[in-house]
Design an enzyme around this catalytic site. Sequence first.
Site, mmCIF file in Angstrom:
data_model
loop_
_atom_site.group_PDB
_atom_site.id
_atom_site.type_symbol
_atom_site.label_atom_id
_atom_site.label_comp_id
_atom_site.label_asym_id
_atom_site.label_seq_id
_atom_site.Cartn_x
_atom_site.Cartn_y
_atom_site.Cartn_z
ATOM 1 N N CYS A 267 0.833 -1.210 0.000
ATOM 2 C CA CYS A 267 0.000 0.000 0.000
ATOM 3 C C CYS A 267 0.870 1.264 0.000
ATOM 4 O O CYS A 267 1.538 1.538 -0.984
ATOM 5 C CB CYS A 267 -0.958 -0.061 1.186
ATOM 6 S SG CYS A 267 -2.301 1.085 1.037
ATOM 7 N N GLU B 112 -2.068 -8.714 4.568
ATOM 8 C CA GLU B 112 -1.942 -9.163 5.966
ATOM 9 C C GLU B 112 -3.276 -9.302 6.697
ATOM 10 O O GLU B 112 -3.355 -9.988 7.701
ATOM 11 C CB GLU B 112 -1.012 -8.203 6.739
ATOM 12 C CG GLU B 112 -1.546 -6.804 7.013
ATOM 13 C CD GLU B 112 -1.366 -5.824 5.855
ATOM 14 O OE1 GLU B 112 -1.219 -6.263 4.708
ATOM 15 O OE2 GLU B 112 -1.406 -4.603 6.098
ATOM 16 N N HIS C 204 -3.960 -4.937 0.948
ATOM 17 C CA HIS C 204 -3.342 -5.412 2.198
ATOM 18 C C HIS C 204 -3.404 -6.939 2.307
ATOM 19 O O HIS C 204 -4.451 -7.479 2.637
ATOM 20 C CB HIS C 204 -4.058 -4.784 3.403
ATOM 21 C CG HIS C 204 -3.752 -3.331 3.560
ATOM 22 N ND1 HIS C 204 -2.694 -2.864 4.305
ATOM 23 C CD2 HIS C 204 -4.346 -2.243 3.026
ATOM 24 C CE1 HIS C 204 -2.658 -1.550 4.236
ATOM 25 N NE2 HIS C 204 -3.645 -1.139 3.470
#
Length: 513
Positions: free
Chosen positions: A81, A171, A169
């Site tokens: 990002c 994660e 993202h």
Amino acid sequence: MNEQIVILDFGSQYTQVIARRIRECKVYSTIIHYNTPAADIAKMNPSGIILSGGPSSVYAKDAPLPDKAVFKLGIPVLGICFGLQVMAKYLKGKVERGQKREYGKGTLRVKNTRCRLFDRLPQELQVWNSHGDKLTRLPDGFKSVATTENSAFAAIEHARARFYGLQFHPEVVHTPKGKKIISNFVHNICDCGRNWTMRHYVDQAVEDIRTQVGRERVILGLSGGVDSSVAAALIHKAIGKQLTCIFVNNGVLRANEAAVVKEVFGRNFRVKLHYEDATDLFMRKLRGVTDPEKKRKIIGNTFIDVFQKATRKVGKAKFLAQGTLYPDVIESVPIGGNPAALIKSHHNVGGLPEKMKFDLIEPLRCLFKDEVRQLGTELGLPKEIVMRQPFPGPGLAVRILGEVTPGRCEILRNADAIVVEEMKANKLYYKIWQSFAVLLPVRSVGVMGDERTYDYTIAVRAVESKDGMTADWVKLPYKVIETLSTRIINEVDGVNRVCLDVSSKPPATIEWE
Ligand code: XMP
């Protein structure tokens, strides 16, 4: 030395999540400040570098930017990002202000299936976006690997340099296959093995503790909570009788707490355990006190006094052990005009080290909470300790509204024991964040047999939470509520009414005081 991935933190709320995902891939990860000099990063000898997300725009006047030389170290880099936008800024791409923030689910279409980041992944993936600015021209040498509805450059690579960028993202849980993407980065691209396991950690930590301590002695304040218990078991494994644990009974412990600690540490582990029963002193100091913050202060200060005296009784030691965890140690990044929030306090035992002349030993300071629990299991601690719910330092005192007296402690302890027992019996205890009883200063009329009673009220509190910052009340089955009520009223002298707390945090807090 462990293989490790370093994460440059640009102030994302997800930075710690990235670190945990990497560790779940059995690779060690460290979070460092975004402007750590490249030479210092090189000294850490990382196998890969991740540039985290962050709330800023790379074009903002005070944008957090890394040392440009991180791209010259010959180490693989993954920008996530904001991290991808940093790459673009430094490597001659173009980032433009987005008209509006792209936030939420998107569908990623992988165009270049040979990209090692997407090894063994489907060509269409659900991903989570949260960004304002947008990459509009690829940096030098990069190719687009995948697209989303809103971006032709949702994933980019410079295969030769081993630089990768993701606009979304990977994660967060809303990118369901994100962990595989991270695993591909650390294993396929950075060539990391799978060495970060708790068994391996135990061996290394034992060696480190032995080196640090030598022939000196260590003192540890054992509370019975997860962190101090695991620290005690680990240090004991390393240095055995050179460790002395001090357990202070402050009179506001739960039922059996002291007994469990004595049993597990004293008898099973054969840890040198000094048990200090200071119940009377704490009760004397708490007499007549009703203000919650005063109670906390009294308990904190009295603990320090008692602990200090106990350390003199057990003899001279060079080290004081603490169960400090990684999240307490990580420096938060001062983004958004908030330079104050720099270093969090990492003194679990509130002020002890300053007052006392000890060197600190903190064998859990690179671990997350879930890793501490794994470590405890690896060391043979029972589930009862390793998986136990959080319990506040001031104990039952903040669950007795109004004055704390030995009689009220007894009532609450008995009621609370029933809550714990029933939650365990119904397989709920280990699934939720906290469940406990609170003694209200309310007395009401009841009947028992032929007699009129005028007794106390117990509130039952059960909450779900991830970190204690926000919480939802648990919708307990009626059957469980019924058993709790019947048992508490029948078995606890002095209680004739049970209520259920149905408030969430915010606006309520988890504890009542
Ligand atoms: P609150 O009541 O603030 O609680 O919603 C959030 C979490 O913190 C715990 N807590 C404490 N822990 N000392 C502690 O060590 C305290 O004074 C204290 N007060 C609250 C609480 O149990 C919950 O997990």
